[in-house]
Design a protein around this motif. Structure first.
Motif, PDB file in Angstrom:
ATOM      1  N   VAL A 218      -0.376  -4.555  50.401  1.00  0.00           N
ATOM      2  CA  VAL A 218      -0.272  -3.236  51.020  1.00  0.00           C
ATOM      3  C   VAL A 218       0.998  -3.135  51.854  1.00  0.00           C
ATOM      4  N   ILE A 219       1.682  -2.006  51.727  1.00  0.00           N
ATOM      5  CA  ILE A 219       2.791  -1.658  52.609  1.00  0.00           C
ATOM      6  C   ILE A 219       2.392  -0.422  53.399  1.00  0.00           C
ATOM      7  N   LEU A 220       2.515  -0.487  54.717  1.00  0.00           N
ATOM      8  CA  LEU A 220       2.176   0.640  55.580  1.00  0.00           C
ATOM      9  C   LEU A 220       3.407   1.529  55.804  1.00  0.00           C
ATOM     10  N   ILE A 221       3.193   2.848  55.781  1.00  0.00           N
ATOM     11  CA  ILE A 221       4.240   3.825  56.056  1.00  0.00           C
ATOM     12  C   ILE A 221       3.896   4.540  57.352  1.00  0.00           C
ATOM     13  N   SER A 222       4.886   4.654  58.235  1.00  0.00           N
ATOM     14  CA  SER A 222       4.674   5.361  59.498  1.00  0.00           C
ATOM     15  C   SER A 222       5.813   6.347  59.723  1.00  0.00           C
ATOM     16  N   ASN A 223       5.471   7.536  60.192  1.00  0.00           N
ATOM     17  CA  ASN A 223       6.449   8.596  60.442  1.00  0.00           C
ATOM     18  C   ASN A 223       7.046   8.414  61.834  1.00  0.00           C
ATOM     19  N   ILE A 224       8.277   7.908  61.882  1.00  0.00           N
ATOM     20  CA  ILE A 224       8.912   7.626  63.166  1.00  0.00           C
ATOM     21  C   ILE A 224       9.458   8.895  63.821  1.00  0.00           C
ATOM     22  N   GLU A 225       9.600   9.967  63.041  1.00  0.00           N
ATOM     23  CA  GLU A 225      10.110  11.235  63.578  1.00  0.00           C
ATOM     24  C   GLU A 225       9.239  11.764  64.708  1.00  0.00           C
ATOM     25  N   MET A 226       7.920  11.564  64.604  1.00  0.00           N
ATOM     26  CA  MET A 226       6.973  12.133  65.554  1.00  0.00           C
ATOM     27  C   MET A 226       6.773  11.265  66.790  1.00  0.00           C
ATOM     28  N   GLY A 227       7.362  10.065  66.799  1.00  0.00           N
ATOM     29  CA  GLY A 227       7.153   9.166  67.926  1.00  0.00           C
ATOM     30  C   GLY A 227       5.868   8.360  67.755  1.00  0.00           C
ATOM     31  N   GLY A 228       5.790   7.214  68.407  1.00  0.00           N
ATOM     32  CA  GLY A 228       4.583   6.396  68.361  1.00  0.00           C
ATOM     33  C   GLY A 228       4.422   5.571  67.104  1.00  0.00           C
ATOM     34  N   ALA A 229       5.506   5.388  66.334  1.00  0.00           N
ATOM     35  CA  ALA A 229       5.394   4.689  65.053  1.00  0.00           C
ATOM     36  C   ALA A 229       4.986   3.223  65.240  1.00  0.00           C
ATOM     37  N   PHE A 230       5.570   2.556  66.217  1.00  0.00           N
ATOM     38  CA  PHE A 230       5.203   1.160  66.478  1.00  0.00           C
ATOM     39  C   PHE A 230       3.723   1.059  66.854  1.00  0.00           C
ATOM     40  N   ALA A 231       3.281   1.971  67.710  1.00  0.00           N
ATOM     41  CA  ALA A 231       1.883   1.944  68.155  1.00  0.00           C
ATOM     42  C   ALA A 231       0.927   2.239  66.999  1.00  0.00           C
ATOM     43  N   GLN A 232       1.344   3.088  66.075  1.00  0.00           N
ATOM     44  CA  GLN A 232       0.480   3.387  64.929  1.00  0.00           C
ATOM     45  C   GLN A 232       0.288   2.163  64.044  1.00  0.00           C
ATOM     46  N   ILE A 233       1.380   1.433  63.808  1.00  0.00           N
ATOM     47  CA  ILE A 233       1.265   0.213  63.017  1.00  0.00           C
ATOM     48  C   ILE A 233       0.380  -0.806  63.739  1.00  0.00           C
ATOM     49  N   ALA A 234       0.628  -0.970  65.040  1.00  0.00           N
ATOM     50  CA  ALA A 234      -0.150  -1.932  65.825  1.00  0.00           C
ATOM     51  C   ALA A 234      -1.625  -1.545  65.851  1.00  0.00           C
ATOM     52  N   GLY A 235      -1.903  -0.260  66.058  1.00  0.00           N
ATOM     53  CA  GLY A 235      -3.289   0.200  66.093  1.00  0.00           C
ATOM     54  C   GLY A 235      -4.008  -0.021  64.778  1.00  0.00           C
ATOM     55  N   ALA A 236      -3.315   0.239  63.674  1.00  0.00           N
ATOM     56  CA  ALA A 236      -3.925   0.014  62.360  1.00  0.00           C
ATOM     57  C   ALA A 236      -4.270  -1.464  62.172  1.00  0.00           C
ATOM     58  N   MET A 237      -3.356  -2.334  62.565  1.00  0.00           N
ATOM     59  CA  MET A 237      -3.595  -3.766  62.393  1.00  0.00           C
ATOM     60  C   MET A 237      -4.761  -4.245  63.252  1.00  0.00           C
ATOM     61  N   VAL A 238      -4.919  -3.669  64.428  1.00  0.00           N
ATOM     62  CA  VAL A 238      -6.049  -4.037  65.294  1.00  0.00           C
ATOM     63  C   VAL A 238      -7.367  -3.602  64.657  1.00  0.00           C
ATOM     64  N   LEU A 239      -7.373  -2.447  64.019  1.00  0.00           N
ATOM     65  CA  LEU A 239      -8.613  -1.915  63.446  1.00  0.00           C
ATOM     66  C   LEU A 239      -8.966  -2.535  62.106  1.00  0.00           C
ATOM     67  N   PHE A 240      -8.001  -3.077  61.386  1.00  0.00           N
ATOM     68  CA  PHE A 240      -8.289  -3.709  60.097  1.00  0.00           C
ATOM     69  C   PHE A 240      -9.134  -4.969  60.296  1.00  0.00           C
ATOM     70  N   GLY A 241      -9.964  -5.268  59.295  1.00  0.00           N
ATOM     71  CA  GLY A 241     -10.699  -6.523  59.286  1.00  0.00           C
ATOM     72  C   GLY A 241      -9.793  -7.690  58.926  1.00  0.00           C
ATOM     73  N   LYS A 242     -10.339  -8.902  58.960  1.00  0.00           N
ATOM     74  CA  LYS A 242      -9.546 -10.112  58.750  1.00  0.00           C
ATOM     75  C   LYS A 242      -8.880 -10.120  57.378  1.00  0.00           C
ATOM     76  N   PHE A 243      -9.640  -9.849  56.323  1.00  0.00           N
ATOM     77  CA  PHE A 243      -9.055  -9.854  54.977  1.00  0.00           C
ATOM     78  C   PHE A 243      -8.081  -8.705  54.801  1.00  0.00           C
ATOM     79  N   GLU A 244      -8.414  -7.562  55.372  1.00  0.00           N
ATOM     80  CA  GLU A 244      -7.518  -6.404  55.273  1.00  0.00           C
ATOM     81  C   GLU A 244      -6.160  -6.722  55.890  1.00  0.00           C
ATOM     82  N   LYS A 245      -6.173  -7.393  57.048  1.00  0.00           N
ATOM     83  CA  LYS A 245      -4.913  -7.783  57.686  1.00  0.00           C
ATOM     84  C   LYS A 245      -4.107  -8.705  56.787  1.00  0.00           C
ATOM     85  N   SER A 246      -4.802  -9.577  56.055  1.00  0.00           N
ATOM     86  CA  SER A 246      -4.104 -10.569  55.235  1.00  0.00           C
ATOM     87  C   SER A 246      -3.375  -9.956  54.056  1.00  0.00           C
TER      88      SER A 246
END
Length: 462
Positions: A156-184
């Protein structure tokens, strides 16, 4: 081989980046196809099987040099005032309440999506899978993102819209919410729609990725494109002097078909018609009766435009509205009365690609039909299909029909616009047009040039 593009939110650019990858790997000589398990869109087309599918996967199929198939988008949701129409494998199954669908048991729907995906994986070298909305919505039973990725062990490759701000936090938040295998299976991320000087990012994205064991594949700068969109965007204005007002119906569908007008006229999506308009278009809609009442509130504006010499065009649901009567669920509704038509809604949905000769200028055209209504016309026909069937109506400066995507036909578009220009006192002019293939190439070259495509090839296993 398989690769999945997921997003941290809606409208981050998953579709266009998937399209770019489809074209790139196809040009490398791979047998590539697109896939999206579930799409929520009122912008749809007719597949090679004469089923209904979202326009985004149609464009991606073209990018892969493949004929669009419902296997590429097995589940399509079309919202309207009564809930959601559920389309499975190209055919409408039933209407369901939005909330009931969102939280109901989805095992059967997921099974249908996976069956389609397995068929594609069996026949093709590489499947580019696009996710839906945000990949980490924990309140929704997922059948579009990680459920699909886990079923086929897709990187999986994650896409984040940096134009709107908060792109780093969106990636980080997604990774926190994913399960162990999903993160892998999340291998990295791309920032999209950056405005400004990318050098200000420095090595921050790379260092950020290292915290989550993610590769930083690059940042794509914001750019304008003319590929059909699956989502509806109305804040745009065309280039030109001929004024074209496209009514922004509450449940407008297939808005992508007007892109050639935005390239050649001063086209706008409007709620109120300009006094000096040259052409008024009532487009397609998922909710004809509801939107008819909305249009009736603007009938004085339409009448004023017609009195000033403007032209009026209705497409699909807009064509139905131009008539005298519409029968829906056994109840008869008064239409706008501009054409001598009567439409009766039936349960069976017509889905077909068409080849025809239009009767205004006698040019050959291609398009498609998606509708429930059957219309009886007592006006001169607008189109003659190659099977002998007649469609639409012409009455002076008022015309309409069921055929979508007419404006992609260059000869018709040129004659149509110049006919209106001449009648409205403008000089005739040539068209500014490009083919879908040309725009796919331009978009793909732009995006691939700004990402680390070699690292993405490594992720796939090339």
């Amino acid at each position: 081989m398989v690769l999945m593009i997921q997003g941290t939110a809606s409208n981050v650019g998953k579709s266009i980046i998937s399209t770019a990858l489809c074209r790139y790997f196809t040009k490398k000589g791979l047998d590539v196809v697109p896939f999206k398990a579930q799409n929520i869109s009122l912008n749809s087309v007719v597949s090679k099987e004469e089923g209904e599918m979202a326009v985004a996967q149609y464009v991606q199929a073209v990018a892969c040099n493949k004929k669009p198939s419902v296997l590429m988008n097995p589940i399509l949701l079309k919202p309207d005032v009564e809930g959601v129409q559920l389309v499975v494998n190209g055919k409408p199954i039933k209407n369901v309440e939005s909330k009931k669908y969102m939280y109901s048991d989805k095992e059967w729907i997921l099974d249908q999506a996976l069956k389609a995906l397995y068929k594609l994986l069996e026949k093709h070298e590489l499947v580019i899978i696009e996710g839906s909305g945000s990949a980490a919505e924990i309140n929704i039973k997922d059948i579009s993102n990680m459920a699909i990725a886990k079923a086929v062990n897709a990187p999986v490759i994650l896409i984040s819209n940096i134009e709107m701000g908060g792109a780093f936090a969106q990636i980080a938040g997604a990774m926190v919410l994913f399960g162990k295998f999903e993160k892998s299976i999340v291998k990295g991320f791309i920032f999209n729609k950056f405005r400004g000087d990318k050098s200000v990012l420095g090595d921050s994205p790379k260092k950020f990725g290292e915290r989550f064991n993610l590769k930083y594949f690059g940042t794509v700068e914001y750019f304008k494109h003319y590929l059909p969109e699956e989502d509806l965007f109305f804040e745009k204005e065309g280039i030109g002097d001929l004024k074209v007002d496209i009514l922004k119906l509450p449940h407008i569908s297939n808005s992508f078909e007007f892109e050639p007008l935005f390239l050649n006229t001063n086209a706008k999506f409007v709620e109120n018609i300009r006094e000096d308009v040259d052409l008024v278009i009532i487009p397609g809609t998922k909710s004809t009766i509801f939107d008819l009442e909305w249009v009736k509130q603007r009938k004085d504006q339409i009448n004023g435009a017609l009195l000033n010499g403007a032209f009026l065009l209705g497409i699909c649901g807009g064509y139905q509205m131009l008539g005298k009567k519409i029968v829906y669920n056994g109840k008869c509704y008064e239409g706008l009365g501009y054409l001598n038509l009567k439409t009766i809604f039936l349960e069976t949905k017509i889905l077909r690609n068409i080849v025809a000769k239009e009767m205004l200028f006698n040019t050959d055209v291609e398009g498609f039909e998606i509708h429930h209504g059957r219309t009886i016309s007592h006006e001169s026909p607008f189109l003659l299909y190659d099977n002998g069937k007649l469609d639409g109506a012409i009455k002076g400066r008022i015309f309409g029909g069921y055929t979508h995507n007419l404006f992609k036909n260059k000869e018709f578009l040129k004659k149509f616009l110049n006919y209106i220009r001449k009648n409205r006192g403008y000089n005739t002019k040539d068209l500014s047009l490009f083919t879908l293939e040309e725009e796919i190439d331009r978009v793909s070259d732009y995006i691939i040039g700004q990402i680390d495509i070699k690292e993405i090839e490594n992720v796939i296993g090339l």
